[in-house]
Design a protein around this motif. Structure first.
Motif: not given
Length: 274
Positions: A86-92
């Motif tokens: 599942v895609a994710d990002d470093e930003a909260f």
């Protein structure tokens, strides 16, 4: 559907359940509080905010006692798909824990980030099939990003909800850093596609057929720049929207703020659901 846990709580049951989601293509977990009695029970949805899982509001909002006394079931969905692949990002404020209650159309988010469809269609179907709930009597509320989701689902799904409230919602995401980045990523650069997920725009153009209750802390640390509370308050006033928009002196963005007013919100929903 898998039962993760079921605990006695104010003579009712606080459960946690997991299931395979066709909307997100992942396993999804949700909490459900069933009040005392055989049901069917009216339903109040609580949508959580950035970084949250199903667990945050379930544990921190102190809602179960009020729901037990009011005879309302509480649904606590997760805020995004999760898991390997599942895609994710470093930003909260992007990716897992930050689904913004939209159906993503852009890569890499489109395969799994379908939170509008999950909340609007799939999870209600599952709840109706598995639990003693009266799905003809539903209300919705939420906190922060979840307040944004509650407002947009409440106004966007005409006739679905009899009552609508929010705690410190993101009120105008198309004009906020809590919205513009996420909508560009999830929905693309065409800003006209964002408007269906902007509570202030929906209040200006559609409104809500019942009463709306919004509470925001006047000492909220995220402030006007991110929440844009005045935009929604102004739209409600201009429209003559029934309900109340309240700035609560001294309160911040935390769940201590939510706890302080959750009883009033549940009483508000109970008035419209019974």
């Amino acid at each position: 559907m898998e039962t993760v846990s079921e605990k006695r709580c104010f003579e009712g049951t606080q459960g946690v359940y997991r299931h395979a989601s066709r909307a997100t293509g992942t396993e999804m977990t949700f909490g459900l509080y069933l009040p005392p009695g055989p049901g069917p029970h009216p339903v109040l949805w609580f949508l959580a905010g950035l970084t949250c899982t199903h667990e945050n509001a379930m544990v921190k909002a102190a809602a179960q006692l009020h729901a037990a006394e009011a005879g309302l079931a509480l649904v606590f969905p997760d805020t995004s798909p999760r898991g390997e692949g599942v895609a994710d990002d470093e930003a909260f404020d992007m990716g897992q824990g930050a689904g913004f209650y939209v159906d993503a159309t852009e890569e890499p988010w489109a395969p799994h980030f379908k939170m509008w469809s999950y909340i609007a269609d799939e999870l209600p179907e599952l709840l109706s099939a598995e639990f003693p709930l009266e799905m003809g009597r539903q209300g919705i509320t939420g906190h922060s990003m979840g307040g944004h989701g509650a407002l947009t689902l409440g106004m966007g799904l005409k006739g679905r909800f009899a009552s609508l409230s929010a705690f410190a919602p993101i009120c105008q995401p198309t004009q906020s850093d809590w919205g513009r980045k996420q909508f560009t990523g999830y929905l693309g650069a065409d800003e006209s596609k964002w408007l269906a997920h902007d509570a202030t725009h929906l209040m200006e153009t559609e409104g809500f057929e019942g009463e709306v209750l919004v509470d925001t802390g006047a000492a909220d640390e995220w402030g006007e720049g991110l929440l844009r509370s005045s935009a929604l308050g102004g739209a409600m006033a201009k429209r003559g929207q029934p309900g109340a928009f309240r700035m609560q002196a001294g309160y911040d963005h935390s769940y201590f703020f939510v706890q302080s007013f959750i009883g009033e919100h549940i009483a508000f929903h109970a008035e419209h659901l019974w």
